[in-house]
Design a protein around this motif. Sequence first.
Motif, short mmCIF file in Angstrom:
data_model
loop_
_atom_site.label_atom_id
_atom_site.label_comp_id
_atom_site.label_asym_id
_atom_site.label_seq_id
_atom_site.Cartn_x
_atom_site.Cartn_y
_atom_site.Cartn_z
N TRP A 1 47.01 51.60 51.81
CA TRP A 1 46.05 51.13 50.81
C TRP A 1 46.66 50.06 49.91
O TRP A 1 46.00 49.09 49.57
N ILE A 2 47.91 50.24 49.51
CA ILE A 2 48.58 49.26 48.66
C ILE A 2 48.69 47.93 49.40
O ILE A 2 48.34 46.87 48.86
N GLU A 3 49.17 47.97 50.63
CA GLU A 3 49.30 46.75 51.43
C GLU A 3 47.95 46.08 51.64
O GLU A 3 47.81 44.86 51.52
N HIS A 4 46.95 46.89 51.94
CA HIS A 4 45.60 46.37 52.19
C HIS A 4 45.05 45.69 50.93
O HIS A 4 44.51 44.57 51.00
N ASN A 5 45.18 46.34 49.79
CA ASN A 5 44.72 45.75 48.53
C ASN A 5 45.45 44.46 48.22
O ASN A 5 44.84 43.48 47.77
N ASN A 6 46.77 44.45 48.43
CA ASN A 6 47.55 43.24 48.15
C ASN A 6 47.09 42.07 49.01
O ASN A 6 47.00 40.94 48.53
N SER A 7 46.78 42.35 50.25
CA SER A 7 46.28 41.31 51.15
C SER A 7 44.95 40.76 50.65
O SER A 7 44.74 39.54 50.60
N HIS A 8 44.05 41.64 50.27
CA HIS A 8 42.75 41.19 49.76
C HIS A 8 42.90 40.47 48.43
O HIS A 8 42.23 39.46 48.19
N GLU A 9 43.78 40.96 47.58
CA GLU A 9 43.99 40.31 46.29
C GLU A 9 44.43 38.86 46.50
O GLU A 9 43.93 37.94 45.85
N GLU A 10 45.35 38.67 47.40
CA GLU A 10 45.84 37.32 47.70
C GLU A 10 44.70 36.42 48.18
O GLU A 10 44.56 35.28 47.73
N GLY A 11 43.89 36.94 49.08
CA GLY A 11 42.75 36.17 49.59
C GLY A 11 41.75 35.85 48.49
O GLY A 11 41.21 34.73 48.42
N PHE A 12 41.49 36.81 47.63
CA PHE A 12 40.57 36.59 46.51
C PHE A 12 41.09 35.46 45.61
O PHE A 12 40.32 34.60 45.17
N ARG A 13 42.38 35.48 45.32
CA ARG A 13 42.95 34.46 44.43
C ARG A 13 42.87 33.08 45.07
O ARG A 13 42.60 32.08 44.39
N GLU A 14 43.10 33.00 46.37
CA GLU A 14 42.96 31.73 47.08
C GLU A 14 41.54 31.20 46.96
O GLU A 14 41.32 30.02 46.69
N TRP A 15 40.57 32.08 47.17
CA TRP A 15 39.18 31.65 47.13
C TRP A 15 38.70 31.40 45.70
O TRP A 15 37.83 30.55 45.48
N ALA A 16 39.27 32.06 44.74
CA ALA A 16 38.95 31.76 43.34
C ALA A 16 39.37 30.33 43.02
O ALA A 16 38.63 29.59 42.37
N GLU A 17 40.55 29.95 43.49
CA GLU A 17 41.02 28.59 43.28
C GLU A 17 40.12 27.58 43.99
O GLU A 17 39.76 26.53 43.43
N LYS A 18 39.75 27.90 45.23
CA LYS A 18 38.85 27.00 45.97
C LYS A 18 37.51 26.87 45.26
O LYS A 18 36.95 25.78 45.16
N SER B 1 38.26 36.11 40.45
CA SER B 1 39.54 36.42 39.82
C SER B 1 39.52 37.81 39.19
O SER B 1 40.53 38.54 39.25
N LYS B 2 38.40 38.17 38.57
CA LYS B 2 38.28 39.52 38.00
C LYS B 2 38.36 40.58 39.09
O LYS B 2 38.98 41.63 38.90
N ALA B 3 37.74 40.31 40.24
CA ALA B 3 37.82 41.24 41.37
C ALA B 3 39.28 41.37 41.83
O ALA B 3 39.75 42.48 42.11
N ALA B 4 40.00 40.25 41.88
CA ALA B 4 41.41 40.28 42.26
C ALA B 4 42.22 41.09 41.25
O ALA B 4 43.09 41.88 41.63
N ASP B 5 41.91 40.92 39.97
CA ASP B 5 42.60 41.70 38.94
C ASP B 5 42.34 43.19 39.10
O ASP B 5 43.24 44.02 38.90
N SER B 6 41.11 43.54 39.46
CA SER B 6 40.77 44.95 39.68
C SER B 6 41.54 45.53 40.87
O SER B 6 42.00 46.68 40.82
N LEU B 7 41.68 44.75 41.93
CA LEU B 7 42.48 45.21 43.08
C LEU B 7 43.94 45.40 42.69
O LEU B 7 44.58 46.36 43.12
N LYS B 8 44.46 44.50 41.87
CA LYS B 8 45.84 44.62 41.39
C LYS B 8 45.99 45.91 40.60
O LYS B 8 46.97 46.66 40.79
#
Length: 79
Positions: A28-45, A59-66
């Motif tokens: 679950w930790i690894e899975h969340n980290n992967s999604h968090e990274e993707g969310f941050r990339e797409w937030a920037e895009k 970005s808020k969704a990424a923060d929640s995953l973190k």
Amino acid sequence: MTENNCNCNSYKGKDKEIETLRILLAHWIEHNNSHEEGFREWAEKAENLGKTEVSKLISKAADSLKAASDYLLEAKKHM
């Protein structure tokens, strides 16, 4: 003492569930980290596309995953 009287099977079942929980926490930790990274990339895009509000929400969704990963990591430490 017979096997039926010593609860040996219940200990084996408990050990297996504990090991499964350890594996799940790591997954679950690894899975969340992967999604968090993707969310941050797409937030920037999204920001670069002029979609500021979309970027903020992603970005808020990424923060929640973190935050979720932090709780799971803390739980893993107590295993």
